[in-house]
Design a protein around this motif. Structure first.
Motif, PDB file in Angstrom:
ATOM      1  N   ARG A  34       0.837  -1.202   0.000  1.00 55.46           N
ATOM      2  CA  ARG A  34       0.000   0.000   0.000  1.00 55.46           C
ATOM      3  C   ARG A  34       0.872   1.252   0.000  1.00 55.46           C
ATOM      4  N   TRP A  35       1.939   1.267   0.804  1.00 50.16           N
ATOM      5  CA  TRP A  35       2.843   2.419   0.840  1.00 50.16           C
ATOM      6  C   TRP A  35       3.525   2.613  -0.514  1.00 50.16           C
ATOM      7  N   TYR A  36       3.872   1.491  -1.162  1.00 56.56           N
ATOM      8  CA  TYR A  36       4.536   1.575  -2.466  1.00 56.56           C
ATOM      9  C   TYR A  36       3.619   2.228  -3.508  1.00 56.56           C
ATOM     10  N   VAL A  37       2.358   1.817  -3.519  1.00 55.97           N
ATOM     11  CA  VAL A  37       1.385   2.387  -4.467  1.00 55.97           C
ATOM     12  C   VAL A  37       1.168   3.868  -4.164  1.00 55.97           C
ATOM     13  N   GLU A  38       1.011   4.199  -2.882  1.00 54.42           N
ATOM     14  CA  GLU A  38       0.796   5.598  -2.506  1.00 54.42           C
ATOM     15  C   GLU A  38       1.996   6.455  -2.898  1.00 54.42           C
ATOM     16  N   ARG A  39       3.189   5.923  -2.727  1.00 58.71           N
ATOM     17  CA  ARG A  39       4.394   6.666  -3.106  1.00 58.71           C
ATOM     18  C   ARG A  39       4.447   6.859  -4.624  1.00 58.71           C
TER      19      ARG A  39
END
Length: 314
Positions: free
Chosen positions: A235-240
């Protein structure tokens, strides 16, 4: 702390227990500095500095001081002054988990101790093979996997550091062009502490022969692994990735310029594809298995804040 800690190699601390270890170490980060230290989509606030990173800095300071004392004692024993060598800290973990932010925070805080004012930060991205080499070898789609790094070059760099060389050069990587900069080097001049940050720095050795059985982590005096649930990291990767559309990707020189105008649905699909094909396999096959080789494991919760610390028993 749980009784079961007594039969494991690690002592486990809750956030509250760890924060209590800060003692009287003063707050040394201003709000302006905090914003500069924070990576894209990372969560970093004064509470995280006070509760997690100040106790960690104090621990690393104690280790570095003990190392300096051992160095002096050994010089007395050998009846000669050996060359100054730096205390090396390794930081590992998945993409998007917050390694770079941790490295920058430690770099800032550790350099404020009078006992070791010269602190350098080196990322292993510069030791990736250039894109043309990766293309020629057919492993461009495995960029970030152990085989995509010039490990011998990294080992030589670390060996020079630990040999006390007066000046050592490290290659530099551009996240804009997504490639190693051929005309730029980072100069490291006999620092007190060097922080080495990279996703695969805790990999065990992969020897060609018995004489080559050495790993990058063999040069570390202390190592840290930043951990989190795979679902949170994804999720953090997509948000970044989505945030980078509005910033770095808009640079005309960016390797990812063509993705700057993707809508949210398209950005999610593209980021998920990269995650499924590259980042997730690398995490599960190469990065995660090295977690328990670290001296300290920082475990993050869903809000990108550390909620548990595991420290290897000495």
């Amino acid at each position: 702390m749980d009784v079961k800690d007594n039969i494991t190699p690690f002592t486990t601390f809750s956030r509250r227990e760890w924060a209590a270890l800060r003692e009287s170490y003063p707050m040394e980060v201003t709000p302006d500095e905090l914003e500069k230290l924070k990576g894209v989509n990372d969560v970093l606030n004064m509470d995280e500095i006070a509760d997690i990173y100040l106790p960690l800095t104090r621990l690393l300071h104690l280790h570095a001081i003990a190392s300096q004392e051992l160095y002096r004692s050994r010089s007395v024993f050998l009846q000669k002054q050996e060359k100054k060598v730096p205390y090396i800290i390794g930081i590992a973990g998945s993409v998007a988990v917050g390694k770079s932010t941790l490295a920058r925070v430690l770099h800032t805080l550790l350099s404020r101790w009078e006992d070791h004012p010269r602190v350098d930060l080196v990322t292993t991205d510069g030791f990736l093979y250039p894109n043309d080499v990766l293309e020629k070898r057919g492993i461009m789609n495995k960029k970030g996997f152990p085989e995509s790094y010039d490990v011998q070059k990294l080992l030589a760099f670390l060996s020079d550091l630990k040999s006390g060389k007066s000046q050592v050069e490290a290659p530099v990587y551009s996240h804009i062009t997504y490639d190693v900069k051929q005309d730029e080097k980072q100069i490291v001049k006999q620092p007190d502490i060097v922080i080495i940050e990279g996703i695969n720095v805790l990999q065990p050795p992969r020897p060609v022969s018995q004489e080559d059985e050495v790993a990058v982590s063999d040069y570390f005096d202390f190592s840290i692994y930043v951990d989190a649930d795979e679902s949170d990291i994804f999720r953090w990767y997509v948000e970044r990735f989505k945030k980078l559309r509005e910033t770095a990707f808009r640079n005309p020189a960016s390797y990812f310029r063509r993705y700057a105008d993707l809508n949210d649905e398209e950005a999610y699909s593209f980021a998920k594809d990269i995650w499924d094909r590259i980042n997730h396999p690398n995490l599960t096959e190469n990065i995660q298995p090295t977690r328990h080789r670290a001296d300290l494991i920082l475990r993050k919760g869903e809000h990108h804040l550390v909620n548990q610390i595991k420290m290897r028993k000495i």
